[in-house]
Design a protein around this motif. Structure first.
Motif: not given
Length: 117
Positions: A37-39, A80-81, A95-99, A112-113
């Protein structure tokens, strides 16, 4: 359309399955599923060999719990993160997950990240 204009619920409806798939693919070390699903712009910047090394050497990337907590969202520009509290099945702590999500040139929501730190 800009993703930041969607409601939190609308964003989460798309983010949750993507996040779960990332966790499963990371745990299994499956690069193809991990980037599904990555750009395209993100895929171009990734190195399959380096990600493979991370899958092989990092106990955390291979032991992420599928039980996580949604923490919130940050809207900025055209992305949007989505933030998550993540745990490991083998390591103590959190841990902190970031999408990072946004629309690609075709109007599809893509990643996108993504990171866990």
């Amino acid at each position: 359309m800009n993703i930041i204009d969607l409601t939190d619920d609308e964003i989460l409806n798309g983010a949750e399955p993507m996040w779960t798939e990332l966790i499963r693919a990371s745990n299994d070390g499956e690069y193809g599923k991990f980037i599904r699903n990555f750009d395209y712009s993100l895929i171009q910047g990734l190195n399959e060999v380096e990600i493979g090394k991370q899958f092989a050497k990092s106990e955390l990337t291979r032991s992420l719990s599928e039980v996580y907590d949604y923490l919130g969202m940050i809207r900025r520009g055209e992305h949007v993160t989505v933030l998550y509290r993540v745990r490991s099945t083998k390591k103590e702590g959190e841990w902190l997950g970031r999408l990072v999500l946004g629309y690609n040139d075709k109007g599809e929501v893509k990643i996108f990240g993504a990171s866990v730190f």
